[in-house]
Enzyme design. Structure first.
Site, short mmCIF file in Angstrom:
data_model
loop_
_atom_site.label_atom_id
_atom_site.label_comp_id
_atom_site.label_asym_id
_atom_site.label_seq_id
_atom_site.Cartn_x
_atom_site.Cartn_y
_atom_site.Cartn_z
N CYS A 2 0.86 -1.19 0.00
CA CYS A 2 0.00 0.00 0.00
C CYS A 2 0.89 1.23 0.00
O CYS A 2 2.02 1.16 0.47
CB CYS A 2 -0.80 0.11 1.29
SG CYS A 2 -2.20 -0.97 1.37
N ARG A 16 -4.77 7.09 -0.43
CA ARG A 16 -3.90 5.91 -0.44
C ARG A 16 -4.30 4.96 -1.55
O ARG A 16 -5.42 5.01 -2.06
CB ARG A 16 -4.01 5.22 0.90
CG ARG A 16 -5.40 4.65 1.26
CD ARG A 16 -5.52 3.14 1.14
NE ARG A 16 -4.59 2.38 1.87
CZ ARG A 16 -4.68 2.06 3.18
NH1 ARG A 16 -5.73 2.47 3.87
NH2 ARG A 16 -3.76 1.32 3.76
N ASN A 79 -0.06 -1.91 6.03
CA ASN A 79 0.51 -3.16 6.53
C ASN A 79 1.95 -2.95 7.01
O ASN A 79 2.73 -2.23 6.38
CB ASN A 79 0.50 -4.17 5.38
CG ASN A 79 -0.03 -5.50 5.84
OD1 ASN A 79 -0.72 -5.60 6.84
ND2 ASN A 79 0.32 -6.54 5.10
C1 LIG Z 1 -4.10 -5.21 4.43
C2 LIG Z 1 -4.48 -3.74 4.44
C3 LIG Z 1 -3.24 -2.94 4.13
C4 LIG Z 1 -2.83 -3.18 2.72
C5 LIG Z 1 -1.34 -3.20 2.68
O1 LIG Z 1 -0.63 -2.42 3.30
N1 LIG Z 1 -0.83 -4.15 1.95
C6 LIG Z 1 0.59 -4.31 1.87
C7 LIG Z 1 0.98 -5.76 1.87
S1 LIG Z 1 2.66 -5.90 2.20
O2 LIG Z 1 2.94 -5.39 3.51
O3 LIG Z 1 3.41 -5.18 1.22
O4 LIG Z 1 2.95 -7.32 2.16
C8 LIG Z 1 -5.05 -3.30 5.78
C9 LIG Z 1 -5.29 -1.77 5.84
C10 LIG Z 1 -6.46 -1.57 6.80
C11 LIG Z 1 -6.75 -2.96 7.35
C12 LIG Z 1 -8.14 -3.22 7.91
C13 LIG Z 1 -8.46 -2.21 9.01
O5 LIG Z 1 -7.43 -2.17 9.99
C14 LIG Z 1 -9.80 -2.52 9.67
C15 LIG Z 1 -9.96 -3.98 10.14
C16 LIG Z 1 -9.18 -4.24 11.42
C17 LIG Z 1 -9.38 -5.67 11.91
O6 LIG Z 1 -8.62 -5.86 13.08
C18 LIG Z 1 -8.93 -6.64 10.83
C19 LIG Z 1 -9.71 -6.42 9.57
C20 LIG Z 1 -9.62 -4.98 9.02
C21 LIG Z 1 -10.71 -4.90 7.94
C22 LIG Z 1 -8.22 -4.66 8.45
C23 LIG Z 1 -7.83 -5.65 7.34
C24 LIG Z 1 -6.47 -5.32 6.67
O7 LIG Z 1 -5.43 -5.51 7.58
C25 LIG Z 1 -6.43 -3.87 6.17
C26 LIG Z 1 -7.42 -3.77 5.01
#
Ligand SMILES: C[C@H](CCC(=O)NCCS(=O)(=O)O)[C@H]1CC[C@H]2[C@@H]3[C@H](O)C[C@@H]4C[C@H](O)CC[C@]4(C)[C@H]3C[C@H](O)[C@]12C
Length: 323
Positions: A2, A16, A79
């Site tokens: 992200c 974002r 993340n």
């Molecule tokens: C995975 C998402 C971030 C995307 C990201 O950064 N990807 C990068 C992958 S990597 O590092 O490069 O491997 C994060 C951003 C916000 C998160 C969400 C939000 O925090 C809201 C809730 C929180 C809950 O505890 C879990 C589900 C959830 C619905 C989360 C799911 C997931 O972790 C999300 C969607």
């Protein structure tokens, strides 16, 4: 992966890319001022600033990914695997769970300076939302029109970094990401001069050669450098149309195309890109298949009410035929 960024023309914008291999049914969600925000370990906020952003609503609770409040303060969670370390409840601290962090900050504060003061006593406590929604390993960017900070809860404790780039990606930790920018200080938007050797007739045979060496791969540290370079050098007119177009181009410079990043047997893609005009409270987005910009205006909702307003994403391509 992200990437989040902010950008200022006449107004201030924050948004974002959400890069992932699947979706959690997120929707643009407006939380009005009297929606009761319950916290697991702290008193509820019965009234608070109104908030607009992207969220999955579970059991009536908006789990925000990125959001802006009616005062223009904005925040996004990205993340942060292997590095995020949440803590047991601590006496004498404000114990907030990571999924409560965005509502807790945006519900109460108007500026990064106010948020920073509150962060001094914050403990990001390790409590899952539910078995179906355990905690995610995240770090956060908080921005207003004047400054940004990055917040990381790591093994050593809660770290708050000034973020003069206004950009955040994923791993590694923000201090390392920032230090790596030193390696790219020679990059330029101007044509290069031959400092290689006076004895060689080197030629600027193409436009854009001043930035040769700018990372173009999709790793987190490369996206950070690319997004910072693109955002810091961005030029845009002041109108809403020009500003949001430029903003989506900045995010487009680090977007993920299906097929380029394997995650098991799936591919990571940019599920949505967002751009919130934080002065006007309008949240714009595009999705992987819908390149038309869609907007939701928080001020068109009843902000004094108690009910969430949720707008499911329009995901299909919107093609405007001209003949
Ligand atoms: C995975 C998402 C971030 C995307 C990201 O950064 N990807 C990068 C992958 S990597 O590092 O490069 O491997 C994060 C951003 C916000 C998160 C969400 C939000 O925090 C809201 C809730 C929180 C809950 O505890 C879990 C589900 C959830 C619905 C989360 C799911 C997931 O972790 C999300 C969607």
């Amino acid at each position: 992966m992200c990437t989040a960024t902010n950008y200022t023309t006449k107004d201030h914008y924050f948004g974002r890319n959400l890069d992932l291999e699947f979706s959690y049914n997120e929707a643009v969600t407006v939380t009005p001022r009297s929606f009761p925000f319950e916290f697991r370990k702290e008193p509820a906020l019965d009234t608070h600033h109104a908030i607009i952003g992207m969220a999955t609503v579970v059991d009536g609770y908006p789990l925000y990914y990125d959001a802006t409040n009616e005062k223009g303060l904005s925040m996004a969670g990205l993340n942060f695997p292997e590095n995020a370390d949440y803590k047991p409840e601590a006496d004498g601290k404000t114990n907030i769970t990571p999924f409560e962090f965005i509502p807790w900050i945006l519900g109460q504060f108007e500026t990064v300076a106010q948020a920073r003061t509150a962060l001094a006593s914050l403990n990001l406590v390790k409590i899952n939302f539910s078995d179906a929604y355990p905690l995610s390993p995240l770090h956060w960017i908080i921005s207003d029109r004047n400054e940004s900070i990055t917040v990381e809860s790591v093994k050593e404790g809660l770290k708050v970094y000034d973020n003069p780039t206004g950009v955040l990606a994923n791993n590694p930790t923000f201090d390392i990401q920032s230090f790596k920018l030193n390696d790219f200080m020679h990059l330029s938007t101007y044509p290069p001069e031959n400092r290689f050797s006076e004895d060689l007739p080197l030629d600027t045979y193409s436009r854009g050669m001043g930035a040769i060496g700018l990372p173009g791969d999709l790793s987190s540290s490369s996206r950070f450098v690319k997004a910072v370079f693109t955002k810091m050098n961005s030029v845009s007119g002041d109108s809403e149309s020009e500003s949001i177009s430029q903003f989506f181009h900045i995010l487009g410079s680090v977007a993920q195309q299906r097929g380029c990043v394997h995650v098991g047997d799936k591919f990571e893609i940019t599920i949505y890109s967002s751009c919130c005009n934080t002065d006007q409270g309008v949240y714009y987005y595009t999705t992987y298949e819908n390149s038309q910009v869609t907007g939701v205006d928080m001020h068109k909702e009843d902000l004094d009410g108690t009910a969430l307003a949720s707008y499911p994403l329009i995901k299909g391509q919107q093609i405007h035929m001209q003949n």
